[in-house]
Design an enzyme around this catalytic site. Structure first.
Site, PDB file in Angstrom:
ATOM      1  N   SER A   1      14.399 -16.646  27.773  1.00 32.07           N
ATOM      2  CA  SER A   1      14.537 -17.923  27.078  1.00 32.07           C
ATOM      3  C   SER A   1      14.025 -17.802  25.641  1.00 32.07           C
ATOM      4  CB  SER A   1      13.766 -19.018  27.821  1.00 32.07           C
ATOM      5  OG  SER A   1      14.303 -19.207  29.109  1.00 32.07           O
ATOM      6  N   HIS A   2      14.473 -18.710  24.785  1.00 28.87           N
ATOM      7  CA  HIS A   2      14.156 -18.608  23.359  1.00 28.87           C
ATOM      8  C   HIS A   2      12.668 -18.793  23.066  1.00 28.87           C
ATOM      9  CE1 HIS A   2      14.873 -18.428  19.138  1.00 28.87           C
ATOM     10  NE2 HIS A   2      14.589 -19.705  18.911  1.00 28.87           N
TER      11      HIS A   2
ATOM     12  N   GLU B   1      11.808 -28.848  22.467  1.00 29.00           N
ATOM     13  CA  GLU B   1      12.674 -29.031  21.302  1.00 29.00           C
ATOM     14  C   GLU B   1      13.927 -29.835  21.620  1.00 29.00           C
ATOM     15  OE1 GLU B   1      14.533 -26.355  17.623  1.00 29.00           O
ATOM     16  OE2 GLU B   1      13.509 -25.362  19.283  1.00 29.00           O
TER      17      GLU B   1
ATOM     18  N   ARG C   1       6.059 -26.322   5.843  1.00 27.75           N
ATOM     19  CA  ARG C   1       7.281 -25.505   5.833  1.00 27.75           C
ATOM     20  C   ARG C   1       8.406 -26.107   4.999  1.00 27.75           C
ATOM     21  NH1 ARG C   1       7.980 -23.365  12.075  1.00 27.75           N
ATOM     22  NH2 ARG C   1       6.308 -21.820  11.971  1.00 27.75           N
TER      23      ARG C   1
ATOM     24  N   GLY D   1       4.064 -16.595  15.792  1.00 28.07           N
ATOM     25  CA  GLY D   1       2.788 -16.793  15.120  1.00 28.07           C
ATOM     26  C   GLY D   1       1.659 -17.342  15.937  1.00 28.07           C
ATOM     27  N   GLY D   2       1.907 -18.357  16.794  1.00 25.86           N
ATOM     28  CA  GLY D   2       0.806 -18.884  17.578  1.00 25.86           C
ATOM     29  C   GLY D   2       0.990 -20.322  18.002  1.00 25.86           C
TER      30      GLY D   2
ATOM     31  N   GLY E   1      12.793 -22.388  29.608  1.00 23.73           N
ATOM     32  CA  GLY E   1      11.816 -21.976  28.607  1.00 23.73           C
ATOM     33  C   GLY E   1      10.442 -22.517  28.970  1.00 23.73           C
ATOM     34  N   LEU E   2       9.515 -22.450  28.026  1.00 22.38           N
ATOM     35  CA  LEU E   2       8.139 -22.872  28.313  1.00 22.38           C
ATOM     36  C   LEU E   2       8.053 -24.335  28.728  1.00 22.38           C
ATOM     37  CD1 LEU E   2       6.139 -21.047  25.509  1.00 22.38           C
ATOM     38  CD2 LEU E   2       5.795 -20.788  27.972  1.00 22.38           C
ATOM     39  N   ALA E   3       8.759 -25.212  28.017  1.00 21.02           N
ATOM     40  CA  ALA E   3       8.672 -26.642  28.324  1.00 21.02           C
ATOM     41  C   ALA E   3       9.213 -26.936  29.714  1.00 21.02           C
ATOM     42  CB  ALA E   3       9.431 -27.454  27.273  1.00 21.02           C
TER      43      ALA E   3
END
Length: 663
Positions: A42-43, A394, A301, A49-50, A14-16
């Site tokens: 990847s998730h 995460e 949230r 949203g941003g 993923g991005l990380a």
């Protein structure tokens, strides 16, 4: 036994994970990435949203800077975060957004002149400065003082992941797809790599590396309904836990997103509410101002999710075959805005609900969404107890989120933490020799092979799919938005029993190669250990903080519980983790605990809070009158960053520009 050698091994594409790999590759290190799926699947792609970064380009972002972003993040965490890490993050975020722009991310941009927006259910016109024309835009998000969430329509994660993966391809970083790391190779002091199973052939490999980074995402799929992808099952956290050395942090800190569609649990972005969408009950009544008069739908949230649940408990939910829900109303935004800035939401509603959100309300309710807990790391991203094991995104408890994450801070963390931790991973690789202990490697591979053999050869036992379903239901029923001691005790007891049963699984399919039933059996044992860390951590934390809301202990208790939960799995045969605690030192905090701004202020205060406030006042008083904002901050709480990332951020002073234009 096939052994593959590399300098930097990254588990998760993923991005990380990709951003860590890029940092290592740019420093001349051989880098290899492992992934369950093709990288672009990847998730990270699901983020809509941003990404938060204090650029202060738009009119509604004027006055934003690292200080404001930092304060929002600390308050959002309910004072559970590592403030040094939060400072590192807030400082680097603007650099990350601009670097991504240079790599090709199509950020939504500011158009000069007047534009109409919806604020508090009313259409208002704001004026964007001529000098801001073409700069990166930002939208409003929950729990923030400024419009700071940079976005690309509502497909921000998709745009970022494609761009970052393309950069990895450009650099020649190999991504080994459809493979799964199922154990870490370690000697009790240092991690040396991982044992990996090919999901197609069933073959086992040993990847040996100077540094191993776990970037496998969250553990949402231990719940029956989650916005997470089906691959987000907490296996990265589990294999770290199973070392018996690495620790997991704050696993009870689980976030429920307010607006997942009913019944499938797919996310509708916080951008819906950030852009002006409203929450309504069965009567069409907008109820959030009754609970949170100041922030309304844009409270944090965890707060919105609890208020929605409270409102449904009062009988104000909409009855459905899938249980009560509430309505998300974005019709007031208009079709043009929805089709431009919320097009993924529109497509999801059309495909899964058969409705047009420009004309009809969206059925939503809070659903498991994010894991604040994960593999415990220090500020450099490395496990304090197992050298050479890093974690990021995460999967990690780097701990900039504490007990609640702000929307937009997750996508930002993947890239920012990847940038920062990636530099430290590269530094560790340059300073550390590659150690190849064939005996240790063979022992690790043989242990996993024996587990597989036992599963395939078992003649009687449990059904793996039934165990998994029961685990997910236990978590959903007893470890949800609101928690209490009796239900949490029941959850721990039932999960212990399921873990015991999972050690006697019988498989109907005996194939050693592509075998989904075997894959589930290998995972569910590990998922149950993760679930037990969550449930036991929640049971033993007798306070409410952020997303951890105890109905029997409603106060945030800084006096007794201003500390991080640490989970160890000390022995293979155990049925639950050992918990210990790491105190958060108020005397090192830049912002001592205070009122978050939601509901009543029922916090039980720590005696060091007043001491630290007085100390900060004295520090500031002793500074020169002409001390800069940066000098004041450094005097109160210094933090370190890699040299290239520590430079000051540049911002256009839009306030001065507007004043000049007015003259």
């Amino acid at each position: 036994m096939k052994i593959i050698y590399t300098d930097s091994l990254v588990i998760g594409a993923g991005l990380a994970g990709l951003r860590v790999a890029i940092a290592c590759k740019k420093q001349g290190l051989d880098t290899q990435v492992l992934s369950l799926v093709p990288a672009k699947r990847s998730h990270s792609a699901a983020a809509q949203g941003g990404m938060q970064a204090s650029l202060a380009n738009t009119t509604k972002g004027q006055g934003d800077d690292e200080d404001v972003h930092f304060m929002d993040t600390v308050k959002g965490s309910d004072w559970g975060c590592d403030q040094e890490v939060a400072r590192m993050f807030a400082h680097v975020a603007p650099k990350a957004v601009r670097q991504l722009a240079s790599w090709g991310v199509p950020w939504s941009r500011i158009k000069k002149g007047p534009r109409q927006v919806v604020v508090n259910a009313e259409k208002v016109t704001i004026e964007e400065a001529e000098q801001a024309h073409g700069l990166i835009n930002a939208r409003d998000f929950g729990g923030t003082k400024k419009w700071r969430t940079c976005y690309s329509s509502d497909g921000t994660g998709h745009a970022l992941l494609n761009t970052v993966d393309n950069k990895a391809i450009e650099l020649g970083i190999p991504v080994h797809e459809r493979v799964e790391a199922l154990s870490l190779i370690h000697d009790g002091k240092r991690c040396h790599g991982a044992v990996v199973r090919d999901l197609i052939s069933g073959e086992l490999f040993a990847y040996i590396a100077r540094a191993t980074t776990v970037a496998t995402g969250g553990y949402g799929r231990i719940y029956s309904v989650s916005t997470n992808a089906v691959i987000c099952e907490g296996i990265g956290q589990a294999i770290a836990l199973e070392t018996g050395v690495a620790q997991l942090g704050n696993m009870e800190a689980v976030q429920f997103h307010p607006t997942a569609i009913v019944p499938v649990g797919i996310l509708t972005t916080e951008g819906c509410r950030g852009d002006g969408g409203l929450l309504r009950d069965k009567d069409g009544y907008r109820f959030m101002p009754d609970y949170e008069p100041e922030k309304k739908e844009l409270a944090s949230r965890d707060v919105v999710s609890r208020r929605m649940t409270e409102h449904m408990r009062k009988g104000k939910g909409v009855d459905s075959p899938y249980g009560p829900h509430l309505w998300l109303d974005i019709t007031l935004l208009g079709r043009e805005h929805i089709e431009k800035n919320l097009r993924e939401v529109k497509e999801i509603c059309e495909s899964f609900l058969g409705i047009d959100p420009a004309e009809e309300y969206i059925p939503v309710r809070p659903t498991q969404h994010y894991s604040m807990g994960g593999i415990k790391t220090n500020a450099k991203g490395m496990s304090p107890t197992l050298e050479g094991l890093f974690s990021v995104g995460e999967a990690a408890c780097w701990d900039m989120h504490g007990f609640n994450r702000l929307g937009g801070n997750s996508l930002a963390e993947t890239v920012v933490a990847g940038m920062i931790v990636g530099e430290y991973v590269a530094e560790f690789c340059h300073e550390t020799d590659l150690i190849v202990d064939t005996g240790l490697i063979k022992t690790s591979v043989d242990k996993l092979q024996q587990e597989i053999d036992q599963l395939l050869e078992s003649k009687a036992g449990e059904n793996v799919f039934e165990i998994k379903e029961q685990m997910q239901q236990v978590m959903m029923n007893y470890v949800g938005i609101f928690r209490n001691g009796d239900e949490l005790t029941k959850a721990v007891s039932e999960l212990r029993d399921l873990l015991r049963r999972s050690r006697k699984i019988q498989l109907k399919c005996k194939k050693r190669h592509s075998n989904p039933e075997l894959v589930e059996a290998l995972r569910v044992r590990r998922m149950l250990k993760v679930a037990l860390c969550v449930a036991k951590g929640a049971r033993d934390r007798t306070e409410s903080r952020g997303a951890h809301a105890r109905e029997d202990f409603p106060e945030r208790n800084d006096r007794d519980w201003l500390k991080r939960t640490l989970a160890n799995w000390s022995a293979e045969g155990e049925l639950e983790p050992e918990l210990s605690y790491e105190a958060l030192d108020i005397m090192k905090m830049e912002i001592p605990p205070g009122y978050r701004g939601y509901g009543i202020n029922n916090a039980i205060h720590h005696s060091d809070t007043e001491k630290r406030l007085a100390e900060i006042e004295a520090i500031v008083k002793n500074l020169p009158e002409n001390a800069t904002r940066e000098q004041k901050q450094a005097a109160i709480m210094a933090f370190d960053l890699p040299i290239d990332l520590g430079e000051p951020n540049q911002r256009a002073d839009m306030t001065a520009i507007n004043q000049q234009e007015a003259k």
